[in-house]
Design a protein around this motif. Structure first.
Motif, PDB file in Angstrom:
ATOM      1  N   LEU A 177       4.064   5.229  -5.912  1.00 14.25           N
ATOM      2  CA  LEU A 177       3.914   5.272  -7.288  1.00 14.25           C
ATOM      3  C   LEU A 177       2.633   6.263  -7.928  1.00 14.25           C
ATOM      4  O   LEU A 177       2.948   6.975  -8.990  1.00 14.25           O
ATOM      5  CB  LEU A 177       3.563   3.819  -7.734  1.00 14.25           C
ATOM      6  CG  LEU A 177       4.808   3.020  -7.903  1.00 14.25           C
ATOM      7  CD1 LEU A 177       4.352   1.758  -8.235  1.00 14.25           C
ATOM      8  CD2 LEU A 177       5.709   3.449  -8.790  1.00 14.25           C
ATOM      9  N   LEU A 178       1.696   6.446  -7.069  1.00 14.48           N
ATOM     10  CA  LEU A 178       0.476   7.278  -7.291  1.00 14.48           C
ATOM     11  C   LEU A 178       1.058   8.594  -7.423  1.00 14.48           C
ATOM     12  O   LEU A 178       0.790   9.289  -8.346  1.00 14.48           O
ATOM     13  CB  LEU A 178      -0.720   7.228  -6.184  1.00 14.48           C
ATOM     14  CG  LEU A 178      -1.824   6.741  -6.566  1.00 14.48           C
ATOM     15  CD1 LEU A 178      -2.617   6.547  -5.267  1.00 14.48           C
ATOM     16  CD2 LEU A 178      -2.407   7.241  -7.680  1.00 14.48           C
ATOM     17  N   LEU A 231     -12.343  -4.467   3.670  1.00 12.27           N
ATOM     18  CA  LEU A 231     -12.178  -4.038   5.091  1.00 12.27           C
ATOM     19  C   LEU A 231     -11.469  -2.502   4.918  1.00 12.27           C
ATOM     20  O   LEU A 231     -11.229  -1.736   5.920  1.00 12.27           O
ATOM     21  CB  LEU A 231     -10.937  -4.822   5.887  1.00 12.27           C
ATOM     22  CG  LEU A 231     -11.822  -6.092   6.183  1.00 12.27           C
ATOM     23  CD1 LEU A 231     -10.529  -7.053   6.870  1.00 12.27           C
ATOM     24  CD2 LEU A 231     -12.930  -5.986   6.957  1.00 12.27           C
ATOM     25  N   LEU A 232     -11.118  -2.016   3.694  1.00 16.07           N
ATOM     26  CA  LEU A 232     -10.836  -0.715   3.465  1.00 16.07           C
ATOM     27  C   LEU A 232      -9.504  -0.108   3.843  1.00 16.07           C
ATOM     28  O   LEU A 232      -9.313   0.904   3.994  1.00 16.07           O
ATOM     29  CB  LEU A 232     -11.959   0.367   4.069  1.00 16.07           C
ATOM     30  CG  LEU A 232     -13.365  -0.177   3.374  1.00 16.07           C
ATOM     31  CD1 LEU A 232     -14.302   1.140   3.768  1.00 16.07           C
ATOM     32  CD2 LEU A 232     -13.322   0.159   1.924  1.00 16.07           C
ATOM     33  N   GLY A 233      -8.414  -1.125   4.356  1.00 16.86           N
ATOM     34  CA  GLY A 233      -7.235  -0.698   4.841  1.00 16.86           C
ATOM     35  C   GLY A 233      -6.478  -0.024   3.909  1.00 16.86           C
ATOM     36  O   GLY A 233      -5.771   1.038   4.327  1.00 16.86           O
ATOM     37  N   ASP A 234      -6.498  -0.371   2.573  1.00 14.22           N
ATOM     38  CA  ASP A 234      -5.588   0.362   1.632  1.00 14.22           C
ATOM     39  C   ASP A 234      -6.060   1.644   1.277  1.00 14.22           C
ATOM     40  O   ASP A 234      -5.283   2.693   1.210  1.00 14.22           O
ATOM     41  CB  ASP A 234      -5.467  -0.448   0.343  1.00 14.22           C
ATOM     42  CG  ASP A 234      -4.960  -1.812   0.572  1.00 14.22           C
ATOM     43  OD1 ASP A 234      -3.834  -1.886   0.929  1.00 14.22           O
ATOM     44  OD2 ASP A 234      -5.807  -2.759   0.321  1.00 14.22           O
ATOM     45  N   SER A 270       0.806  -1.200   0.131  1.00 13.07           N
ATOM     46  CA  SER A 270      -0.102   0.169  -0.153  1.00 13.07           C
ATOM     47  C   SER A 270       1.011   1.300  -0.123  1.00 13.07           C
ATOM     48  O   SER A 270       0.634   2.295  -0.664  1.00 13.07           O
ATOM     49  CB  SER A 270      -1.045  -0.045   1.350  1.00 13.07           C
ATOM     50  OG  SER A 270      -1.804  -1.164   1.084  1.00 13.07           O
ATOM     51  N   THR A 271       1.867   1.216   0.928  1.00 10.70           N
ATOM     52  CA  THR A 271       2.855   2.177   0.686  1.00 10.70           C
ATOM     53  C   THR A 271       3.576   2.630  -0.709  1.00 10.70           C
ATOM     54  O   THR A 271       3.725   3.806  -0.993  1.00 10.70           O
ATOM     55  CB  THR A 271       3.821   2.161   1.997  1.00 10.70           C
ATOM     56  OG1 THR A 271       3.345   1.965   2.998  1.00 10.70           O
ATOM     57  CG2 THR A 271       4.682   3.432   2.266  1.00 10.70           C
ATOM     58  N   ALA A 309      -7.623  -1.619  -4.887  1.00 11.99           N
ATOM     59  CA  ALA A 309      -6.909  -2.079  -3.847  1.00 11.99           C
ATOM     60  C   ALA A 309      -7.990  -3.355  -3.399  1.00 11.99           C
ATOM     61  O   ALA A 309      -8.898  -3.243  -2.686  1.00 11.99           O
ATOM     62  CB  ALA A 309      -6.575  -1.201  -2.654  1.00 11.99           C
ATOM     63  N   ILE A 310      -7.383  -4.454  -3.456  1.00  7.77           N
ATOM     64  CA  ILE A 310      -8.141  -5.803  -3.282  1.00  7.77           C
ATOM     65  C   ILE A 310      -8.030  -5.993  -1.747  1.00  7.77           C
ATOM     66  O   ILE A 310      -6.866  -6.331  -1.275  1.00  7.77           O
ATOM     67  CB  ILE A 310      -7.574  -6.997  -3.806  1.00  7.77           C
ATOM     68  CG1 ILE A 310      -7.504  -6.639  -5.374  1.00  7.77           C
ATOM     69  CG2 ILE A 310      -8.556  -8.135  -3.928  1.00  7.77           C
ATOM     70  CD1 ILE A 310      -8.650  -6.068  -6.108  1.00  7.77           C
TER      71      ILE A 310
END
Length: 321
Positions: A70-71, A97-100, A64-65, A85-86
């Motif tokens: 890259l974003l 669960l929306l962690g990403d 995720s980081t 984000a899976i």
């Protein structure tokens, strides 16, 4: 409610860059809406332009980081970026669960970025069943790059190779046995290796193990080898983004020069068609399960009047009627 949906207008608004329209289309995909076929049919003429990049690797390597890093780098180049984000499914609601999305919150207000969490809902392989159609939505909506961050399940997380143009496999030093821990699975699908947290002890050991592995199992496509580069990053400190983008550009150029990009996209389409067909067959099979045909066949197998292969052949003939 179904009749109130204007698919054409929704697609036009998504292509005009309206986030709410994109979000609505993705919800239709995730919910397997009754008019999903119509939605996909309307989107298809506008697809095929986005660069699809997959990020995968074992849990804890900083996917995720790295995606967030890259974003920022892609946005600095002026590219519109969509992120899928899976996330693991909630055991209570079945939702992501929306962690990403929490970890990428710094990009939430950027109009050139769209981030969506998708729940696996029990689907193995690190992706969600709706991921291919979700990519189609973002592609048709005009995003230049679609980043797919897989859930992080280890060796079985290989579905991404059938969906992405380029696969980044992330590793980090000090994660168990490092390369050995996952080499039988996700390491074999890498186009680019990223050793994240490269400021930690053991980073050089991880790089050396990767180089040895590449030397032993280098792939050859269409008579020419693609030498998977190894890029060191410290995503938490935004270090290494330019090197990753350079590796991505080089791989894209190689894909196009060798005709491999078209080949990969044909594989993507074949996989997608097969998945839809199999899902439809399972649905029809489930319908039969509530009737007499499947029940009668299984009873005959139990009574040893039929072997299971013959029973399966009979069930297929029933499905064809």
């Amino acid at each position: 409610m179904t009749g109130q949906l204007d698919v054409g207008e929704l697609v036009d608004r998504a292509r005009a860059g309206q986030p709410r329209a994109v979000s609505r289309l993705l919800s239709l995909v995730e919910d397997d809406h009754p008019r999903l076929r119509e939605v996909v049919r309307a989107l298809t003429p506008y697809t095929g332009n986005a660069q699809v990049i997959g990020l995968t690797g074992p849990p804890g390597v900083g996917k995720s980081t790295s995606t967030s890093m890259l974003l920022a780098a892609l946005r600095a180049q002026g590219k519109r970026v969509g992120v899928l984000a899976i996330d693991p499914s909630s055991p209570f609601t079945g939702g992501a669960l929306l962690g990403d999305r929490i970890r990428m919150a710094e990009h939430a207000t950027d109009p050139g970025v769209f981030i969506r969490s998708l729940a696996t809902r029990g689907h193995l392989g690190g992706l969600s069943w709706s991921t291919p159609q979700s990519v189609r939505v973002l592609d048709a909506a005009g995003f230049d790059v679609v980043l797919i961050e897989t859930v992080g399940v280890g060796q079985s997380e290989v579905d991404i190779v059938r969906l992405a143009d380029t696969v980044l496999v992330l590793l980090a030093p000090g994660a168990g046995d490092g390369v050995q821990a996952v080499k039988a699975g996700v390491l074999e699908i890498a186009d680019v290796f990223v050793v994240n947290k490269a400021d930690r002890d053991g980073a050089e050991t991880t790089v050396r193990e990767l180089k040895n592995m590449i030397a032993l199992s280098r792939r050859e496509l269409r008579g020419r080898r693609w030498r998977q580069p190894i890029v060191r990053t410290v995503a938490a400190q935004n270090q290494g983004a330019e090197e990753v983008l350079q590796a991505l550009d080089e791989h894209r150029a190689w894909l196009e020069s060798e005709g491999e990009l078209a080949s990969r996209r044909q594989i993507r389409a074949r996989t997608e068609v097969e998945a839809i067909a199999l899902r439809e067959l399972r649905s029809r099979l489930a319908d039969l399960g509530g009737g007499e045909a499947l029940e009668m066949l299984t009873k005959r197998v139990v009574d040893r009047e039929l072997d299971p292969f013959t029973a399966a052949d009979e069930l297929i003939r029933t499905l064809r009627r």
